[in-house]
Design a protein around this motif. Sequence first.
Motif, mmCIF file in Angstrom:
data_model
loop_
_atom_site.group_PDB
_atom_site.id
_atom_site.type_symbol
_atom_site.label_atom_id
_atom_site.label_comp_id
_atom_site.label_asym_id
_atom_site.label_seq_id
_atom_site.Cartn_x
_atom_site.Cartn_y
_atom_site.Cartn_z
ATOM 1 N N SER A 172 0.868 -1.322 -0.133
ATOM 2 C CA SER A 172 -0.098 0.116 -0.012
ATOM 3 C C SER A 172 0.881 1.321 0.066
ATOM 4 C CB SER A 172 -0.998 -0.039 1.040
ATOM 5 O OG SER A 172 -0.348 0.064 2.299
ATOM 6 N N GLU A 173 2.126 1.258 0.677
ATOM 7 C CA GLU A 173 2.921 2.153 0.603
ATOM 8 C C GLU A 173 3.479 2.491 -0.762
ATOM 9 O OE1 GLU A 173 6.094 1.816 3.404
ATOM 10 O OE2 GLU A 173 4.590 1.592 5.132
ATOM 11 N N ARG A 174 3.744 1.476 -1.533
ATOM 12 C CA ARG A 174 4.321 1.668 -3.060
ATOM 13 C C ARG A 174 3.249 2.116 -3.931
ATOM 14 N NH1 ARG A 174 6.903 -4.216 -4.011
ATOM 15 N NH2 ARG A 174 5.076 -4.570 -2.887
ATOM 16 N N GLU A 175 1.973 1.900 -3.745
ATOM 17 C CA GLU A 175 0.867 2.255 -4.548
ATOM 18 C C GLU A 175 0.473 3.725 -4.264
ATOM 19 O OE1 GLU A 175 -2.476 -0.219 -3.770
ATOM 20 O OE2 GLU A 175 -1.574 -1.738 -4.671
ATOM 21 N N ALA A 176 1.036 4.146 -2.912
ATOM 22 C CA ALA A 176 0.712 5.498 -2.385
ATOM 23 C C ALA A 176 1.762 6.403 -3.160
ATOM 24 C CB ALA A 176 0.737 5.626 -1.231
ATOM 25 N N GLN A 191 -0.202 8.440 -9.913
ATOM 26 C CA GLN A 191 -1.539 8.045 -10.351
ATOM 27 C C GLN A 191 -1.815 8.364 -11.830
ATOM 28 O OE1 GLN A 191 -3.491 6.341 -8.340
ATOM 29 N NE2 GLN A 191 -1.833 6.325 -6.665
ATOM 30 N N ARG A 192 -2.222 7.483 -12.431
ATOM 31 C CA ARG A 192 -2.447 7.484 -13.834
ATOM 32 C C ARG A 192 -4.040 7.470 -14.171
ATOM 33 N NH1 ARG A 192 0.133 2.990 -13.694
ATOM 34 N NH2 ARG A 192 -1.445 2.134 -14.945
ATOM 35 N N SER A 193 -4.556 7.975 -14.921
ATOM 36 C CA SER A 193 -6.062 8.103 -15.188
ATOM 37 C C SER A 193 -6.493 6.932 -16.118
ATOM 38 C CB SER A 193 -6.604 9.257 -15.979
ATOM 39 O OG SER A 193 -6.106 9.615 -17.149
ATOM 40 N N GLU A 215 -8.713 -6.924 -26.633
ATOM 41 C CA GLU A 215 -9.162 -7.447 -25.268
ATOM 42 C C GLU A 215 -8.843 -6.443 -24.038
ATOM 43 O OE1 GLU A 215 -11.103 -9.939 -23.913
ATOM 44 O OE2 GLU A 215 -11.646 -10.453 -26.223
ATOM 45 N N VAL A 216 -7.520 -5.917 -24.284
ATOM 46 C CA VAL A 216 -7.178 -4.976 -23.284
ATOM 47 C C VAL A 216 -8.105 -3.476 -23.263
ATOM 48 C CG1 VAL A 216 -5.197 -3.615 -22.478
ATOM 49 C CG2 VAL A 216 -4.982 -5.804 -23.331
ATOM 50 N N ARG A 217 -8.386 -3.076 -24.434
ATOM 51 C CA ARG A 217 -9.082 -2.159 -24.375
ATOM 52 C C ARG A 217 -10.811 -2.180 -24.152
ATOM 53 N NH1 ARG A 217 -9.997 1.052 -30.367
ATOM 54 N NH2 ARG A 217 -11.067 -1.210 -30.939
ATOM 55 N N GLU A 218 -11.292 -3.174 -24.282
ATOM 56 C CA GLU A 218 -12.345 -3.685 -23.665
ATOM 57 C C GLU A 218 -12.553 -3.844 -22.251
ATOM 58 O OE1 GLU A 218 -14.141 -6.651 -25.998
ATOM 59 O OE2 GLU A 218 -14.265 -5.377 -27.725
ATOM 60 N N ASN A 219 -11.356 -4.143 -21.710
ATOM 61 C CA ASN A 219 -11.249 -4.489 -20.167
ATOM 62 C C ASN A 219 -11.732 -3.346 -19.331
ATOM 63 O OD1 ASN A 219 -10.713 -5.557 -17.847
ATOM 64 N ND2 ASN A 219 -8.540 -6.129 -18.141
ATOM 65 N N GLU A 220 -12.304 -3.394 -18.226
ATOM 66 C CA GLU A 220 -12.747 -2.463 -17.435
ATOM 67 C C GLU A 220 -11.762 -2.096 -16.234
ATOM 68 O OE1 GLU A 220 -15.223 -0.398 -17.980
ATOM 69 O OE2 GLU A 220 -15.735 -1.550 -19.630
ATOM 70 N N ALA A 221 -10.809 -3.104 -16.028
ATOM 71 C CA ALA A 221 -9.881 -3.026 -14.883
ATOM 72 C C ALA A 221 -8.822 -1.919 -15.541
ATOM 73 C CB ALA A 221 -9.322 -4.155 -14.597
ATOM 74 N N PRO A 222 -8.260 -0.967 -14.523
ATOM 75 C CA PRO A 222 -6.959 -0.419 -14.966
ATOM 76 C C PRO A 222 -5.806 -1.144 -15.206
ATOM 77 C CG PRO A 222 -7.613 0.143 -12.539
ATOM 78 C CD PRO A 222 -8.570 -0.962 -13.190
ATOM 79 N N LEU A 223 -4.925 -0.606 -16.040
ATOM 80 C CA LEU A 223 -3.718 -1.328 -16.133
ATOM 81 C C LEU A 223 -2.645 -1.006 -15.232
ATOM 82 C CD1 LEU A 223 -3.153 -0.318 -20.063
ATOM 83 C CD2 LEU A 223 -4.080 -2.406 -19.398
ATOM 84 N N SER A 224 -1.735 -2.199 -14.744
ATOM 85 C CA SER A 224 -1.003 -2.132 -13.778
ATOM 86 C C SER A 224 0.364 -1.259 -14.354
ATOM 87 C CB SER A 224 -0.579 -3.328 -13.427
ATOM 88 O OG SER A 224 0.478 -3.948 -14.528
ATOM 89 N N GLU A 225 1.413 -0.836 -13.382
ATOM 90 C CA GLU A 225 2.328 -0.022 -14.021
ATOM 91 C C GLU A 225 3.171 -0.947 -14.981
ATOM 92 O OE1 GLU A 225 4.401 3.329 -14.127
ATOM 93 O OE2 GLU A 225 2.665 3.156 -12.895
ATOM 94 N N LYS A 226 3.308 -2.235 -14.478
ATOM 95 C CA LYS A 226 4.120 -3.072 -15.493
ATOM 96 C C LYS A 226 3.607 -3.094 -16.969
ATOM 97 C CE LYS A 226 6.663 -5.848 -11.880
ATOM 98 N NZ LYS A 226 6.740 -7.157 -11.520
ATOM 99 N N SER A 227 2.402 -3.334 -16.964
ATOM 100 C CA SER A 227 1.734 -3.429 -18.149
ATOM 101 C C SER A 227 1.721 -2.282 -19.184
ATOM 102 C CB SER A 227 0.220 -3.910 -18.020
ATOM 103 O OG SER A 227 -0.765 -3.075 -17.248
ATOM 104 N N VAL A 228 1.709 -1.209 -18.464
ATOM 105 C CA VAL A 228 1.761 0.019 -19.229
ATOM 106 C C VAL A 228 3.512 0.197 -19.611
ATOM 107 C CG1 VAL A 228 1.701 2.599 -18.786
ATOM 108 C CG2 VAL A 228 0.079 1.385 -17.851
ATOM 109 N N ALA A 229 4.194 -0.149 -18.938
ATOM 110 C CA ALA A 229 5.575 -0.051 -19.343
ATOM 111 C C ALA A 229 5.832 -1.219 -20.587
ATOM 112 C CB ALA A 229 6.614 -0.547 -18.148
ATOM 113 N N CYS A 230 5.235 -2.067 -20.301
ATOM 114 C CA CYS A 230 5.255 -3.329 -21.399
ATOM 115 C C CYS A 230 4.570 -2.678 -22.651
ATOM 116 C CB CYS A 230 4.816 -4.364 -21.135
ATOM 117 S SG CYS A 230 5.603 -5.521 -19.709
#
Length: 105
Positions: free
Chosen positions: A6-10, A14-16, A64-79
């Motif tokens: 939770s500290e790392r997330e804080a 934040q990305r939208s 599939e990623v575009r239709e997914n409602e969940a936000p992307l993780s930091e690693k997936s954004v980097a990838c």
Amino acid sequence: MDEKASEREAQEPQRSEAEDKDIIQSLFEIEEAICAFGDYRRAHRKECFNLVRRIKLLGPLLEEVRENEAPLSEKSVACFGNLKKAFICAKKLLKTCHNGSKIYL
């Protein structure tokens, strides 16, 4: 252990969701541009069509990623950022092969 997570997330900026979707949309646009080149010079035709085919195979994943409602993780954004760089390089290569000299080939 949960406190550290939770500290790392804080601490992470934040990305939208709009920023997450923008990178996916830009990948779609690059893919469409790559597919629009069409014909290539004879010497590189097989390799160019093979590269275009492989890029097209990533289309369903991006959809599939575009239709997914969940936000992307930091690693997936980097990838996806790295994938975007690879798409841009492939686009430059395919454009060069498309516009290449007929005399050389």
